[in-house]
Write a protein that holds these residues in place. Structure first.
Motif, PDB file in Angstrom:
ATOM      1  N   LEU A 124      -0.908  23.949  11.019  1.00 30.66           N
ATOM      2  CA  LEU A 124      -1.897  23.047  11.606  1.00 30.66           C
ATOM      3  C   LEU A 124      -1.595  21.625  11.124  1.00 30.66           C
ATOM      4  CD1 LEU A 124      -4.888  25.319  10.559  1.00 30.66           C
ATOM      5  CD2 LEU A 124      -3.823  25.279  12.807  1.00 30.66           C
ATOM      6  N   PRO A 125      -0.771  20.881  11.880  1.00 26.61           N
ATOM      7  CA  PRO A 125      -0.393  19.538  11.432  1.00 26.61           C
ATOM      8  C   PRO A 125      -1.588  18.581  11.393  1.00 26.61           C
ATOM      9  CG  PRO A 125       0.967  20.266  13.281  1.00 26.61           C
ATOM     10  CD  PRO A 125      -0.157  21.235  13.146  1.00 26.61           C
ATOM     11  N   LYS A 126      -1.551  17.686  10.435  1.00 27.14           N
ATOM     12  CA  LYS A 126      -2.605  16.674  10.331  1.00 27.14           C
ATOM     13  C   LYS A 126      -2.295  15.517  11.280  1.00 27.14           C
ATOM     14  CE  LYS A 126      -3.728  17.679   5.511  1.00 27.14           C
ATOM     15  NZ  LYS A 126      -3.750  17.152   4.141  1.00 27.14           N
ATOM     16  N   LYS A 127      -3.337  14.856  11.745  1.00 27.15           N
ATOM     17  CA  LYS A 127      -3.172  13.663  12.577  1.00 27.15           C
ATOM     18  C   LYS A 127      -2.523  12.569  11.742  1.00 27.15           C
ATOM     19  CE  LYS A 127      -7.200  14.613  15.427  1.00 27.15           C
ATOM     20  NZ  LYS A 127      -8.560  14.211  15.771  1.00 27.15           N
ATOM     21  N   GLU A 128      -1.823  11.678  12.414  1.00 25.73           N
ATOM     22  CA  GLU A 128      -1.106  10.596  11.730  1.00 25.73           C
ATOM     23  C   GLU A 128      -2.024   9.806  10.809  1.00 25.73           C
ATOM     24  OE1 GLU A 128       2.171   8.681  10.527  1.00 25.73           O
ATOM     25  OE2 GLU A 128       2.227  10.259  12.041  1.00 25.73           O
ATOM     26  N   GLU A 129      -3.240   9.494  11.272  1.00 23.56           N
ATOM     27  CA  GLU A 129      -4.168   8.696  10.460  1.00 23.56           C
ATOM     28  C   GLU A 129      -4.697   9.461   9.240  1.00 23.56           C
ATOM     29  OE1 GLU A 129      -6.561  10.159  14.078  1.00 23.56           O
ATOM     30  OE2 GLU A 129      -4.610   9.272  13.787  1.00 23.56           O
ATOM     31  N   ALA A 130      -4.532  10.784   9.221  1.00 25.61           N
ATOM     32  CA  ALA A 130      -5.005  11.580   8.085  1.00 25.61           C
ATOM     33  C   ALA A 130      -3.921  11.779   7.019  1.00 25.61           C
ATOM     34  CB  ALA A 130      -5.497  12.939   8.571  1.00 25.61           C
ATOM     35  N   LEU A 131      -2.691  11.428   7.354  1.00 27.36           N
ATOM     36  CA  LEU A 131      -1.597  11.599   6.397  1.00 27.36           C
ATOM     37  C   LEU A 131      -1.718  10.584   5.269  1.00 27.36           C
ATOM     38  CD1 LEU A 131       1.389  12.141   8.846  1.00 27.36           C
ATOM     39  CD2 LEU A 131       0.126  13.862   7.557  1.00 27.36           C
ATOM     40  N   PRO A 132      -1.287  10.952   4.064  1.00 27.39           N
ATOM     41  CA  PRO A 132      -1.358  10.006   2.940  1.00 27.39           C
ATOM     42  C   PRO A 132      -0.457   8.799   3.201  1.00 27.39           C
ATOM     43  CG  PRO A 132      -0.375  12.097   2.255  1.00 27.39           C
ATOM     44  CD  PRO A 132      -0.739  12.236   3.686  1.00 27.39           C
ATOM     45  N   LYS A 133      -0.945   7.645   2.876  1.00 27.32           N
ATOM     46  CA  LYS A 133      -0.192   6.398   3.059  1.00 27.32           C
ATOM     47  C   LYS A 133       0.544   6.071   1.760  1.00 27.32           C
ATOM     48  CE  LYS A 133      -2.209   5.811   7.060  1.00 27.32           C
ATOM     49  NZ  LYS A 133      -2.169   7.058   7.727  1.00 27.32           N
ATOM     50  N   PRO A 134       1.741   5.508   1.896  1.00 26.05           N
ATOM     51  CA  PRO A 134       2.469   5.139   0.679  1.00 26.05           C
ATOM     52  C   PRO A 134       1.779   3.978  -0.040  1.00 26.05           C
ATOM     53  CG  PRO A 134       3.650   4.406   2.637  1.00 26.05           C
ATOM     54  CD  PRO A 134       2.475   5.204   3.106  1.00 26.05           C
ATOM     55  N   LYS A 135       1.996   3.931  -1.295  1.00 23.54           N
ATOM     56  CA  LYS A 135       1.419   2.874  -2.119  1.00 23.54           C
ATOM     57  C   LYS A 135       2.007   1.530  -1.697  1.00 23.54           C
ATOM     58  CE  LYS A 135       1.280   1.500  -6.943  1.00 23.54           C
ATOM     59  NZ  LYS A 135       1.668   1.902  -8.304  1.00 23.54           N
ATOM     60  N   ARG A 136       1.162   0.514  -1.642  1.00 23.92           N
ATOM     61  CA  ARG A 136       1.642  -0.825  -1.295  1.00 23.92           C
ATOM     62  C   ARG A 136       0.853  -1.848  -2.090  1.00 23.92           C
ATOM     63  NH1 ARG A 136      -1.152  -3.629   3.163  1.00 23.92           N
ATOM     64  NH2 ARG A 136      -3.076  -2.508   3.546  1.00 23.92           N
ATOM     65  N   THR A 137       1.396  -2.989  -2.216  1.00 23.75           N
ATOM     66  CA  THR A 137       0.715  -4.056  -2.934  1.00 23.75           C
ATOM     67  C   THR A 137       0.142  -5.049  -1.932  1.00 23.75           C
ATOM     68  OG1 THR A 137       2.754  -5.336  -3.120  1.00 23.75           O
ATOM     69  CG2 THR A 137       2.200  -3.878  -4.959  1.00 23.75           C
ATOM     70  N   ILE A 138      -0.935  -5.665  -2.303  1.00 23.79           N
ATOM     71  CA  ILE A 138      -1.595  -6.650  -1.442  1.00 23.79           C
ATOM     72  C   ILE A 138      -1.503  -8.005  -2.138  1.00 23.79           C
ATOM     73  CG2 ILE A 138      -3.780  -7.323  -0.379  1.00 23.79           C
ATOM     74  CD1 ILE A 138      -4.457  -4.320  -0.282  1.00 23.79           C
ATOM     75  N   GLU A 139      -1.001  -8.975  -1.425  1.00 26.54           N
ATOM     76  CA  GLU A 139      -0.870 -10.320  -1.958  1.00 26.54           C
ATOM     77  C   GLU A 139      -2.209 -11.044  -1.837  1.00 26.54           C
ATOM     78  OE1 GLU A 139       1.887 -11.725  -3.353  1.00 26.54           O
ATOM     79  OE2 GLU A 139       2.923  -9.795  -3.113  1.00 26.54           O
ATOM     80  N   LEU A 140      -2.567 -11.761  -2.877  1.00 24.34           N
ATOM     81  CA  LEU A 140      -3.762 -12.605  -2.853  1.00 24.34           C
ATOM     82  C   LEU A 140      -3.427 -13.929  -2.187  1.00 24.34           C
ATOM     83  CD1 LEU A 140      -5.201 -12.030  -6.415  1.00 24.34           C
ATOM     84  CD2 LEU A 140      -6.129 -11.185  -4.267  1.00 24.34           C
TER      85      LEU A 140
END
Length: 141
Positions: A124-140
């Motif tokens: 039962l594959p998960k929807k794309e939006e339910a898959l874990p997202k890779p870690k990313r950094t956010i610039e201030l």
């Protein structure tokens, strides 16, 4: 055991005899034939396994309706033995239905199933939006 005594002879209570565990071949025969299930969640999908040995692929009916996965099977057997002066005819019937409400994260259009060695396995594959997202950094800013 409750005992009714009549004319110095002991008779077991009919009710006790009827409700003995081995009355209809034991409690084992009174149990329903609902298959055991394993459910496992992975990063990208869910795995659902049903233990249904002794079946063929054609025995199963699998449906999805309103995010509910329903698996059912029905098997009828007949055995006729004819000898010189008698005929013995035996038959059997077994069936089950099992339903699973799928999480909203499952992509029901991509579900796959496989039956091998008595195990009916669903991916039962998960929807794309339910898959874990890779870690990313956010610039201030």
């Amino acid at each position: 055991m409750n005992v009714i005594k009549r004319n110095d002879v002991l008779f077991p209570s009919l009710m006790n005899e009827i409700f003995k565990p081995d009355w209809f071949g034991g409690l084992e025969n009174m149990r329903t034939n609902v298959p055991a299930v394993n459910i496992k969640e992975n990063e990208k999908d869910f795995e659902l396994e049903l233990s249904v040995p002794g079946r063929s692929k054609d025995d199963f009916s699998i449906e999805i309706d309103d995010n509910v996965l329903t698996v059912s099977a029905e098997v009828k057997t007949e055995n006729d033995v004819e000898k010189d002066n008698y005929t013995r005819r035996e038959f059997g019937f077994s069936s089950f239905t099992r339903s699973f409400t799928l999480p909203k994260s499952v992509d029901s259009n991509k579900i796959s199933a496989n039956y091998e060695n008595g195990i009916l396995k669903f991916t039962l594959p998960k929807k794309e939006e339910a898959l874990p997202k890779p870690k990313r950094t956010i610039e201030l800013s």
